[in-house]
Scaffold this active site. Structure first.
Site, PDB file in Angstrom:
ATOM      1  CE  LYS A 113      -4.059  -2.141   0.660  1.00  0.00           C
ATOM      2  NZ  LYS A 113      -3.679  -3.558   0.510  1.00  0.00           N
TER       3      LYS A 113
HETATM    4  C1  LIG Z   1      -4.272  -4.602   0.014  1.00  0.00           C
HETATM    5  C2  LIG Z   1      -3.477  -5.836  -0.046  1.00  0.00           C
HETATM    6  C3  LIG Z   1      -3.729  -6.824  -1.004  1.00  0.00           C
HETATM    7  C4  LIG Z   1      -4.881  -6.730  -1.990  1.00  0.00           C
HETATM    8  O1  LIG Z   1      -4.744  -5.685  -2.900  1.00  0.00           O
HETATM    9  P1  LIG Z   1      -6.033  -5.122  -3.663  1.00  0.00           P
HETATM   10  O2  LIG Z   1      -5.560  -3.951  -4.416  1.00  0.00           O
HETATM   11  O3  LIG Z   1      -7.036  -4.775  -2.599  1.00  0.00           O
HETATM   12  O4  LIG Z   1      -6.535  -6.227  -4.528  1.00  0.00           O
HETATM   13  C5  LIG Z   1      -2.910  -7.928  -1.024  1.00  0.00           C
HETATM   14  N1  LIG Z   1      -1.901  -8.077  -0.135  1.00  0.00           N
HETATM   15  C6  LIG Z   1      -1.635  -7.158   0.799  1.00  0.00           C
HETATM   16  C7  LIG Z   1      -0.525  -7.391   1.758  1.00  0.00           C
HETATM   17  C8  LIG Z   1      -2.396  -5.994   0.873  1.00  0.00           C
HETATM   18  O5  LIG Z   1      -2.127  -5.092   1.805  1.00  0.00           O
END
Ligand SMILES: *Cc1c(COP(=O)(O)O)cnc(C)c1O
Length: 492
Positions: A113
């Protein structure tokens, strides 16, 4: 470049306005009217560029209302060596002949993120200046774990902003929770919600569409904005690393220009993988995009059958950031795959909210299946995959990444494949140690850090090492119905 809502394409706005608004007032999500193209020459040039230069190239095609200086400044403020522990920002690691892992977790909160949330605050504050708002932006976030901390870290003490994060009380890991409740900053607020992630997300969406609440806060000098992956400013930076991975493969002479590569993406809200779809439609040579799910396999079922049905049991898994039954960004795929048919998207979304399900028409389904594969894992298979990759390759994966690795192993793909790795193993030490050190007893997560360090040799990230002793600043919890009260209380 203009942006339209997936539920009404008659009105178009600029990228800065789309970033300020987050969600369209008709409930739809913003999407570019046309997808800009990247030439082969440009991709070849990227092979010799660093991450920031690659980012500037891609972002400038979408954020056309930003000047070059503004964009350069956003990129160079976000992806710095103080904030990212790898000079490559998003390093690509070779696992096996055709198998590569793209590590997206070298940012300040150790999850992917950060790739978007380190730059979003810069987009947002620039956009506020550009479009002349004198209000304070209130960022409301529903989080299944990683978004919350990454948003708090991105917005902490950014002038002209306040940030409020809601997380499901029992739906995040101990490390994730500790990261959030110890957050610093005068403009930050965190509350636990008695419910799951969908309750949090539904609550935030309800506040966004509550006109009277918005008017009251507007009078007090506040305007809402979103840092969830529904915000265009979250999605667009994620396109960059798909190009970056390809450019690294070119640079390392693993592929030649034009060779198609696959991406396997551990998916929750469908934001990350949708950025891959955009990259492919911009001209990046992509074979297949593989959508990997955990036990909450609603997306696997959708991609295989064309029916999206949320009337099913919700599971809390060891990959909590993927524990989602409403993948908001899928709406954008439906819009694109239907040839920008806003009426059809409105109809599907109405069915989803009224009946809990919808089925796409054959044209859309065939189009989606041409580009996407899908697969899922069980909890046992996830731990087994963590163990197997450690033993076979000496590679230590967090449970989200392991979901994708497992789906990769089960899927028949041609050519080189890049698996997106979305969290540091240190964010989920319990599950990781279950795979790589099942016999070592540990009192708590913090003792697990040491075991993990001993077994893997990976340095414990500085931001996690001191977490245990940091003072807790936020111990509020509330019902989903009380979320608005929490917001107004904090803004008083
Ligand atoms: C948010 C997240 C995901 C999923 O990503 P999306 O964009 O919501 O599909 C996968 N792995 C981790 C560690 C995340 O923080």
């Amino acid at each position: 470049m203009k942006y339209v809502s997936t539920r009404d394409k008659t009105k178009s706005i600029s990228s800065g306005e789309a970033i300020l608004k987050g969600l369209s007032s008709d409930g739809g999500l913003f999407w570019p009217e046309e997808i800009p193209q990247v030439s082969r020459d440009e991709i070849v040039k990227m092979a010799d560029e660093n991450y920031n230069a690659r980012a500037k190239r891609i972002l400038s095609k979408f954020l056309t209302d930003f000047t070059k200086e503004e964009l350069d400044d956003c990129v160079d403020s976000a992806y710095t060596s103080e904030k990212f522990s790898s000079p490559d920002i998003a390093p690509l690691k070779k696992i096996d002949n055709d198998e590569f892992v793209l590590e997206l977790w070298h940012g300040p909160t150790c999850a992917f993120k950060d790739m978007a949330l380190q730059i979003l605050p810069h987009f947002l504050t620039r956009s506020m200046k550009k479009y002349g708002t004198d209000k304070q932006a209130v960022i409301l976030v529903a989080t299944s774990g990683d978004t919350g901390k990454a948003a708090l870290e991105g917005f902490c003490d950014v002038d002209g902003t306040k940030i409020i994060v809601f997380y499901p009380r029992d739906g995040v890991s101990r490390v994730q929770k500790q990261q959030m409740v110890t957050q610093k900053g005068d403009n930050t607020f965190v509350a636990a919600v008695e419910g799951n992630f969908d309750d949090c997300q539904t609550g935030v969406k309800a506040i966004f569409s509550d006109r009277s609440a918005q008017e009251k806060l507007y009078e007090k000098g506040y305007t809402f904005s979103s840092a969830n992956s529904i915000n265009w400013g979250r999605l667009v930076p994620q396109i960059v690393y798909y190009f970056s991975a390809y450019a690294d493969l070119l640079k390392n002479e693993e592929i030649r220009m034009g060779d198609k590569i696959n991406f396997v993406v551990p998916t929750g809200n469908f934001g990350d993988i949708l950025a891959g779809y955009l990259a492919a439609h911009m001209g990046l040579p992509v074979g297949h995009l593989v959508c990997a799910s955990n036990k909450n396999k609603i997306l696997t079922d959708f991609i295989r059958s064309g029916t999206y049905d949320r009337k099913r049991e919700f599971y809390t898994t060891m990959s909590p950031s993927m524990d989602i039954l409403i993948s908001s960004n899928l709406e954008r795929l439906l819009f694109a795959a239907s040839g920008n048919d806003d009426e059809l998207v409105r109809d599907y979304m109405r069915k989803l909210s009224e009946n809990g399900s919808y089925t796409v028409n054959d044209d859309i389904l065939i189009g989606i299946q041409r580009e996407f594969f899908a697969g899922f894992t069980t909890e046992e298979a996830t731990v087994e995959t963590i163990r197997a990759y450690y033993e076979k390759y000496g590679y230590v994966a967090d449970p989200h990444t392991a979901v994708a690795l497992h789906v990769y192993d089960k899927t028949d793909l041609d050519g080189k494949t890049v698996i997106l790795s979305t969290a540091s193993p240190y964010k989920f030490p319990h599950s990781v140690c279950e795979g790589i050190a099942p016999d070592e007893p540990a009192e708590d997560e913090w003792a697990l850090f040491d075991i993990l360090h001993k077994k893997s040799g990976l340095p414990i990230p500085g931001s996690l090492a001191g977490l245990k002793d940091r003072p807790v600043r936020f111990d509020t919890s509330c019902d989903p119905q009380q979320m608005l009260e929490q917001v107004t209380g904090f803004l008083k």
